[in-house]
Design a protein around this motif. Structure first.
Motif, PDB file in Angstrom:
ATOM      1  N   ALA A   1      -1.702  17.025  18.942  1.00 56.71           N
ATOM      2  CA  ALA A   1      -2.101  15.620  18.823  1.00 56.71           C
ATOM      3  C   ALA A   1      -3.509  15.512  18.263  1.00 56.71           C
ATOM      4  CB  ALA A   1      -2.017  14.938  20.181  1.00 56.71           C
TER       5      ALA A   1
ATOM      6  N   LEU B   1      -3.908  12.086  16.315  1.00 60.23           N
ATOM      7  CA  LEU B   1      -3.285  11.085  17.179  1.00 60.23           C
ATOM      8  C   LEU B   1      -4.176  10.823  18.373  1.00 60.23           C
ATOM      9  CD1 LEU B   1       0.431  12.271  17.209  1.00 60.23           C
ATOM     10  CD2 LEU B   1      -0.635  10.510  15.809  1.00 60.23           C
ATOM     11  N   ASP B   2      -5.055  11.767  18.651  1.00 56.88           N
ATOM     12  CA  ASP B   2      -5.906  11.663  19.823  1.00 56.88           C
ATOM     13  C   ASP B   2      -7.246  12.281  19.458  1.00 56.88           C
ATOM     14  OD1 ASP B   2      -6.555  10.962  22.338  1.00 56.88           O
ATOM     15  OD2 ASP B   2      -5.127  12.298  23.352  1.00 56.88           O
TER      16      ASP B   2
ATOM     17  N   ALA C   1      -6.031   6.461  10.919  1.00 59.27           N
ATOM     18  CA  ALA C   1      -4.713   6.119  10.396  1.00 59.27           C
ATOM     19  C   ALA C   1      -4.643   6.451   8.911  1.00 59.27           C
ATOM     20  CB  ALA C   1      -4.422   4.638  10.622  1.00 59.27           C
ATOM     21  N   ARG C   2      -5.749   6.159   8.188  1.00 63.34           N
ATOM     22  CA  ARG C   2      -5.734   6.396   6.751  1.00 63.34           C
ATOM     23  C   ARG C   2      -5.630   7.887   6.445  1.00 63.34           C
ATOM     24  NH1 ARG C   2     -10.542   4.695   5.349  1.00 63.34           N
ATOM     25  NH2 ARG C   2     -11.059   6.830   4.844  1.00 63.34           N
TER      26      ARG C   2
ATOM     27  N   ARG D   1      -4.514  10.235   8.438  1.00 58.89           N
ATOM     28  CA  ARG D   1      -3.219  10.722   8.892  1.00 58.89           C
ATOM     29  C   ARG D   1      -2.167  10.470   7.824  1.00 58.89           C
ATOM     30  NH1 ARG D   1      -3.547   8.384  13.937  1.00 58.89           N
ATOM     31  NH2 ARG D   1      -2.385   6.610  13.139  1.00 58.89           N
ATOM     32  N   ASN D   2      -2.268   9.270   7.264  1.00 56.70           N
ATOM     33  CA  ASN D   2      -1.283   8.876   6.268  1.00 56.70           C
ATOM     34  C   ASN D   2      -1.322   9.795   5.043  1.00 56.70           C
ATOM     35  OD1 ASN D   2      -0.849   7.092   3.640  1.00 56.70           O
ATOM     36  ND2 ASN D   2       0.517   6.360   5.264  1.00 56.70           N
TER      37      ASN D   2
ATOM     38  N   PHE E   1       4.189  14.660   9.970  1.00 59.28           N
ATOM     39  CA  PHE E   1       4.655  15.005  11.316  1.00 59.28           C
ATOM     40  C   PHE E   1       6.158  15.239  11.352  1.00 59.28           C
ATOM     41  CE2 PHE E   1       0.767  12.792  12.504  1.00 59.28           C
ATOM     42  CZ  PHE E   1       0.276  13.620  13.495  1.00 59.28           C
TER      43      PHE E   1
ATOM     44  N   GLU F   1      10.228   6.305   2.637  1.00 58.10           N
ATOM     45  CA  GLU F   1       9.318   5.503   1.825  1.00 58.10           C
ATOM     46  C   GLU F   1       8.128   4.985   2.635  1.00 58.10           C
ATOM     47  OE1 GLU F   1      10.973   1.762   0.723  1.00 58.10           O
ATOM     48  OE2 GLU F   1       9.958   1.717  -1.219  1.00 58.10           O
ATOM     49  N   LEU F   2       8.350   4.793   3.954  1.00 55.91           N
ATOM     50  CA  LEU F   2       7.395   4.062   4.786  1.00 55.91           C
ATOM     51  C   LEU F   2       5.939   4.525   4.668  1.00 55.91           C
ATOM     52  CD1 LEU F   2       7.601   1.623   6.565  1.00 55.91           C
ATOM     53  CD2 LEU F   2       7.998   3.111   8.512  1.00 55.91           C
ATOM     54  N   PRO F   3       5.648   5.834   4.818  1.00 58.19           N
ATOM     55  CA  PRO F   3       4.242   6.247   4.718  1.00 58.19           C
ATOM     56  C   PRO F   3       3.641   5.899   3.352  1.00 58.19           C
ATOM     57  CG  PRO F   3       5.650   8.104   5.338  1.00 58.19           C
ATOM     58  CD  PRO F   3       6.551   6.948   5.088  1.00 58.19           C
TER      59      PRO F   3
ATOM     60  N   VAL G   1       4.474   3.291   1.553  1.00 57.18           N
ATOM     61  CA  VAL G   1       4.192   1.849   1.570  1.00 57.18           C
ATOM     62  C   VAL G   1       2.840   1.609   2.218  1.00 57.18           C
ATOM     63  CG1 VAL G   1       4.905  -0.374   2.511  1.00 57.18           C
ATOM     64  CG2 VAL G   1       6.628   1.212   1.621  1.00 57.18           C
ATOM     65  N   TYR G   2       2.624   2.278   3.348  1.00 55.51           N
ATOM     66  CA  TYR G   2       1.364   2.082   4.060  1.00 55.51           C
ATOM     67  C   TYR G   2       0.187   2.549   3.216  1.00 55.51           C
ATOM     68  CZ  TYR G   2       4.066   0.985   8.202  1.00 55.51           C
ATOM     69  OH  TYR G   2       4.913   0.396   9.087  1.00 55.51           O
ATOM     70  N   ARG G   3       0.439   3.485   2.331  1.00 58.48           N
ATOM     71  CA  ARG G   3      -0.612   3.996   1.482  1.00 58.48           C
ATOM     72  C   ARG G   3      -0.911   3.004   0.355  1.00 58.48           C
ATOM     73  NH1 ARG G   3       0.009  10.100  -0.593  1.00 58.48           N
ATOM     74  NH2 ARG G   3       0.429  10.349   1.629  1.00 58.48           N
TER      75      ARG G   3
ATOM     76  N   LEU H   1       2.683   7.375  11.263  1.00 62.82           N
ATOM     77  CA  LEU H   1       2.842   7.564   9.829  1.00 62.82           C
ATOM     78  C   LEU H   1       1.715   6.931   9.030  1.00 62.82           C
ATOM     79  CD1 LEU H   1       6.661   7.037   9.439  1.00 62.82           C
ATOM     80  CD2 LEU H   1       5.378   9.181   9.432  1.00 62.82           C
ATOM     81  N   GLY H   2       0.750   6.340   9.724  1.00 66.51           N
ATOM     82  CA  GLY H   2      -0.435   5.877   9.021  1.00 66.51           C
ATOM     83  C   GLY H   2      -0.500   4.391   8.794  1.00 66.51           C
TER      84      GLY H   2
ATOM     85  N   GLN I   1      -1.626  -3.832   8.932  1.00 63.30           N
ATOM     86  CA  GLN I   1      -0.300  -3.782   8.315  1.00 63.30           C
ATOM     87  C   GLN I   1       0.793  -4.086   9.327  1.00 63.30           C
ATOM     88  OE1 GLN I   1      -0.945   0.143   6.709  1.00 63.30           O
ATOM     89  NE2 GLN I   1      -0.597  -0.568   4.610  1.00 63.30           N
TER      90      GLN I   1
ATOM     91  N   LEU J   1       4.738  12.325  20.762  1.00 58.34           N
ATOM     92  CA  LEU J   1       4.903  13.766  20.762  1.00 58.34           C
ATOM     93  C   LEU J   1       5.661  14.231  21.989  1.00 58.34           C
ATOM     94  CD1 LEU J   1       1.467  15.162  19.678  1.00 58.34           C
ATOM     95  CD2 LEU J   1       3.620  15.279  18.457  1.00 58.34           C
TER      96      LEU J   1
END
Ligand SMILES: Nc1ncnc2c1ncn2[C@@H]1O[C@H](COP(=O)(O)OP(=O)(O)OP(=O)(O)O)[C@@H](O)[C@H]1O
Ligand SMILES: [Mg+2]
Lengths: 233, 807
Positions: free
Chosen positions: A53, A58-59, A82-83, A85-86, A91, A109-111, A113-115, B318-319, B324, B409
């Motif tokens: 983590a 994540l931590d 978050a940025r 990690r993306n 993971f 696709e999701l990661p 999109v967040y990018r 996932l970021g 968002q 996790l």
């Protein structure tokens, strides 16, 4: 010599609950180089997931320093984490963690999109990643319409689709039977062969052998670092 | 595809995936927004919408201050002649007698200057409107323009009526035009049936005493005007002020008002004042309903957020940035809101269709409101929807987007619980409390309505016929009026089945209050003090006997109380007690000229303004000593009053065929009108209260269903360990009801406060009527219990093993 991707020095993690302090990690030093395949082993409760983590942002650790790609990342804000990690981290979880409402394609696709990637580029990337794990023909399916092994392949595609610096996997085979488990391990090995850096937590010594370097944790400390080829010899 | 469209697509799919949630949420919002847009439609058409005329913002109403709104004809003409910054028009509403064959009825007319329609700048529906050419020779222009409503309702919407004549006050008038459907007069909601030119005053509004077209002493015209191009309101006001002294031909004292120009396009001030309170109050009540609906949606959203915690956590892993994620949630609640608003507008339109049937029967005034929805109503609904969507989508969004990531996790869903329990319980408490308030209020109205029939108003309520006649509109002099009423009285008294007949100025409980000031002889008022007020009526001889009001001491008015004789008055028991503190007979009041008025009788108290009210002091004076133009004839019958009612029109026609009979009804029918406010209050609050109850029940049910779903594993374990179904049900229900009781406690306190505000509108019961409070509380407890019990039972009945395996 490959360049260092991850560098942990003196990482500590303390959980405080109802006046009980749990030292989940104490004084961890770890260096992971680009292109390495590392496994983390140890008994239940020794701190494997906690370490992963922290590696995955994540931590945050309670102490010590963490450099990712040469930049300190231990004390970043939530949105910065978050940025990073993306972009930098992929993971893979024991229970796949696909989003049930989204199709296979949309999950991968999701990661992206967040990018904020443009949709044309996303499409190519997603299809590439799905082909890579052999799931291109299932793009329009929902996770519930796939087998466990197939779901985990999609999860792997989602992890690599963003071309992260490192893949983190926590017991990726834990929910799979041995055939499917081996297939996923083969997939990771193939990714490694093509240059991915991987760090994987596992109970199973069989699968630990897929890695080229094994780290043993006990009670929150690294007690042994070995080379799997030497161990199996 | 842009991210927004992607969000939208995902939101839409998410809603379709959980149709139960979507249905409940959209229904809640549609109900909440529906009642709000209905009330807002009323508010809009009564208070906000401009007049449907050309450039309404340029219209101004002319007055001499708030209480002095009338001008004489010469002053009007001179104001027109002597300035050029505002185009002026004059009008006066009046009752007209319209005779068709041998039937005469009273309608509402408006007498207008030739500039009236040109100033408004509107076009006719058919024919032509009146203009300056109709306002030349007194008595020389017998023409009329009829309103769209009058044409539809009374002239069979016949296009051939143009050129036909109407007999008004016994004179023929030619119909020259019909106004457009959108035109409702220059006062919102008050539409005359027809318009006649000012030149026809002698025929339309006969005044035996004055020549209204010439006299400066009769101020009877209401003025409004249109600012000429380039002229601003203050500028025009200055121009008129400069003319004031010369035109009004007297130096006005400081306390008199000066000419003022006010923005036009609203109700007459008396009605405006009522509406200004009533409509916003209603809007507040329905906003309360919306609040309940929204907390429902927010609660459902929270439940969903919890169900989706794994997904949300995964997105964060996932970021996804917080922004968002929040945007995704808001897109979803925004979508819900738009759906809710669409449903709400449809519902609002349905409600407004039903409204005209709820309005009180008003004779003499044509209340016509354009209750259509325009862009204001639609934007209001959308604004409500979006605000509530964002506000109530935000709480769940903020709560749900802060998951503990490490738990992902750990493959441990328990660790992912979004902590929403407290928020959700607060929503339930608020819902229960608010619906209790609304239900108690409507319960009080219903109870008081039920009591209405058993309340004794202090006078005969069953065997009585009433009707009123206004001979002034036919130009009767005072002497002819007196003779006419005496004739009507005697003819009515001679009818079989009539016990007695009497005249009176005001019928009690007609809605509204008539008061007078009085002065007791020998008790000088301190300097500058306001004289005291009492309720007031003017009645003829035999009134108290006819009305069944007992004379407690002294006597009734008699034929001998004539103008020359000593002035007399009768008071009610409360007046005697409060003003004299003892015997009132023989005591004296003084009139404006300090002439003595002797009190000759004391009568029992009656309800004058609301049923069951506490009596105020009341003063009666004899009609014979205080002449009036219009009077109500009170006929006491020995049998069914409805039979006699039919004969009254013929009776009056026998005396004067052109004289309309107004407000012909039995006393029972009259009281129904008097109960209108209570009825409409009970109806509206009943509807809103029931809505609130439904919404709150769904809310409680939703929370409970979610709770047991959350705890299905725990329940499974308990069952596996040997708990009985009833143990589990009791556990769950008692936890749910605890929250409900907190809401009930708060609601009771609030309702107690609110009911005091209502007390003036209630009769026959106390505002804190224990029965109402108890009944409503039990009703809420029962529904809330069901809402807890059903999900609890369903959970307990589930096979424990499925719950355990299901992880
Ligand atoms: N949120 C938390 N609060 C308190 N203590 C925690 C928390 N998370 C983990 N711990 C403690 O930290 C220690 C390490 O936990 P961790 O989850 O890293 O173990 P693990 O090696 O992954 O075990 P397993 O193989 O069983 O998954 C444990 O003793 C655990 O009790
Ligand atoms: Mg673990």
């Amino acid at each position: 010599m490959a360049k260092s991707l991850i560098n942990l020095t003196g990482i500590k993690k303390v959980f405080t609950t109802e006046e009980v302090e749990t030292h989940a990690l104490s004084d961890i030093h770890l260096d992971i180089k680009e292109g390495e395949y590392v496994s983390i082993e140890g008994p239940s409760g020794c701190g494997k997931s906690t370490l992963l983590a922290i590696l995955g942002l994540l931590d945050a650790p309670s102490g010590g320093s963490y450099e990712l790609n040469g930049k300190p990342v231990a004390q970043l804000t939530l949105s910065d984490r978050a940025r990073i990690r993306n972009r930098e981290i992929g993971f893979i979880f024991q229970s796949f963690n696909l989003i049930g409402d989204l199709t296979v394609f949309e999950n991968v696709e999701l990661p992206l999109v967040y990018r904020g990637m443009p949709s044309g580029e996303r499409r190519t990337r997603v299809m590439e990643a799905l082909e890579e794990v052999g799931m291109g023909h299932r793009a329009k399916h929902l996770p519930s319409q796939l087998s466990g092994g197939q779901q985990q392949r999609v999860a792997v595609a989602r992890a690599v689709g963003g071309r992260p610096s490192i893949l983190l996997a926590d017991e990726p085979t834990g929910n799979l039977d041995s055939t499917n488990g081996e297939a996923v391990m083969d997939l990771l090995k193939e990714l490694h062969r093509r240059g991915s850096t991987i760090c994987m937590v596992t109970h199973d010594p069989r699968f630990a052998n897929y890695a080229e370097r094994n780290i043993h944790l006990f009670d929150g400390r690294v007690i042994e670092e070995g080379n799997s080829s030497r161990r199996s010899a | 595809m842009t991210t927004f469209l992607l969000d939208l697509k995902h939101a839409l799919r998410g809603l379709l995936r959980s149709p139960g949630f979507t249905f409940l949420a959209v229904l809640s919002l549609a109900l909440g927004i529906g009642v709000n847009s209905a009330i807002f439609t009323a508010l809009n058409s009564v208070l906000l919408r401009p007049l449907p005329v050309n450039e309404p913002s340029k219209l101004v109403r002319v007055s001499m201050g708030p209480r002095d709104e009338s001008f004489s004809t010469p002053v009007f003409r001179e104001l027109v002649r002597n300035q050029s910054s505002v185009e002026l028009a004059a009008e006066c509403f009046m009752p007209l007698s319209w005779t068709q064959g041998d039937q005469s009825r009273q309608i509402t007319g408006s007498i207008i200057s030739g500039s009236y329609f040109p100033t408004l700048g509107i076009n006719p529906f058919m024919g032509r409107l009146l203009g300056p050419q109709d306002d030349q020779i007194p008595g020389g222009h017998p023409v009329a323009v009829v309103s769209q409503n009058f044409w539809k309702n009374h002239l069979a919407a016949d296009p051939a009526v143009l050129g036909h004549t109407l007999t008004l006050n016994g004179h023929p008038f030619t119909i020259v035009g019909i106004t457009a459907p959108s035109f409702h007069g220059d006062y919102v909601g008050m539409v005359p049936d027809l318009w006649v030119p000012l030149s026809m005053q002698a025929q339309a509004l006969p005044d035996p005493k004055n020549n209204r077209l010439e006299s400066r002493n009769v101020q009877w015209l209401q003025l409004f005007g249109r600012l000429r191009p380039g002229v601003k309101r203050p500028q025009a006001e200055q121009t008129l002020l400069a003319l004031e002294e010369g035109v009004l031909q007297k130096k006005r004292e400081a306390r008199d008002g000066h000419i003022q120009l006010a923005v036009m396009g609203s109700l007459p001030p008396e009605i405006l004042n009522v509406m200004n309170i009533l409509l916003p109050a209603l809007q507040l009540i329905v906003l309360m309903v919306l609040l309940i609906a929204c907390s429902n949606v927010a609660n459902l959203q929270l439940a969903r957020a919890v169900a989706r915690r794994q997904e949300v956590a995964m997105r964060v892993v996932l970021g996804a940035s917080r922004a968002q994620l929040v945007r995704q949630f808001i897109t979803e609640s925004g979508l819900l809101s738009i759906l809710g608003a669409t449903g709400g507008l449809a519902l609002g339109a349905l409600i407004m269709k039903a409204v005209p049937s709820l309005l009180p029967p008003a004779e003499g005034v044509n209340l016509v409101f354009d209750l259509s929805m325009d862009w204001r109503v639609v934007s209001f609904a959308l604004l409500l929807a979006l605000t509530t969507g964002i506000l109530f989508g935000l709480a769940p969004a903020l709560q749900a987007t802060r998951p503990d990531l490490v738990s992902v996790l750990k493959e441990d869903a328990a660790g992912l619980t979004v902590r929403t329990g407290l928020t959700r319980r607060i929503f339930v408490v608020a819902q229960v409390a608010l619906s209790l308030v609304l239900l108690v209020a409507s319960g009080l109205f219903l109870r008081s309505l039920g009591k209405a029939n058993s309340v004794d108003p202090g006078f005969e309520r069953s065997r009585m016929v009433l009707f009123s006649v206004n001979p002034r509109i036919m130009g009767y002099s005072q002497e002819r009026s007196t003779a006419l009423f005496e004739e009507i009285r005697q003819r009515a008294a001679a009818l079989p089945g009539v016990r007695s007949v009497a005249l009176g100025a005001f019928v009690p409980l007609r809605g509204g209050k008539t008061t007078t000031t009085y002065e007791v002889q020998g008790q000088d008022l301190p300097k500058g003090a306001q004289p005291p007020e009492a309720n007031f009526n003017q009645v003829g001889h035999g009134y108290f006997q006819t009305m069944g009001i007992p004379v407690l001491s002294g006597r009734e008015f008699m034929d001998t109380d004539v103008p020359g004789a000593p002035k007399v008055a009768i008071v009610n028991a409360t007046f005697e007690r409060k003003v004299f503190g003892g015997h009132a007979i023989g005591r004296r009041l003084v009139d404006d000229n300090k002439d003595p008025i002797e009190i000759v009788g004391v009568v029992r108290d009656v309800n004058t303004t609301s049923l069951g009210e506490l009596a105020d002091p009341m003063l009666y004076q004899p009609l014979s000593q205080n002449l009036r133009g219009d009077l109500t004839v009170h006929v006491a019958t020995s049998g069914d009053p409805a039979i006699l009612r039919g004969q009254m029109r013929d009776l009056v026609r026998g005396v004067d065929p052109y004289l309309p009979v107004n407000e012909l009804r039995t006393m029972q029918e009259h009281l129904r009108v008097a109960l209108f406010s209570a009825r409409i209050g009970a109806l509206l609050l009943g509807v809103f209260g029931t809505l609130a109850l439904i919404l709150a029940t769904t809310g409680v049910y939703g929370v409970m269903a979610y709770n047991v779903d959350q705890r299905k594993k725990e329940i499974g374990i308990r069952m596996a360990l040997g708990a009985q179904i009833r143990d589990v049900v009791r556990l769950i229900v008692s936890q749910g009801m605890r929250v409900v009781f907190v809401g009930l406690g708060i609601g009771l306190a609030l309702a107690w406060g609110v009911s005091r505000l209502l007390s003036s509108l209630l009769f026959g019961i106390a505002a804190t009527d224990p029965l109402t409070f108890a009944a409503i509380t039990s009703l809420l407890i029962a529904t809330a219990f069901l809402a807890c019990f059903i999900p609890a039972l369903r959970a307990a009945r589930r096979d424990p093993m499925t719950a355990l395996r299901n992880e």
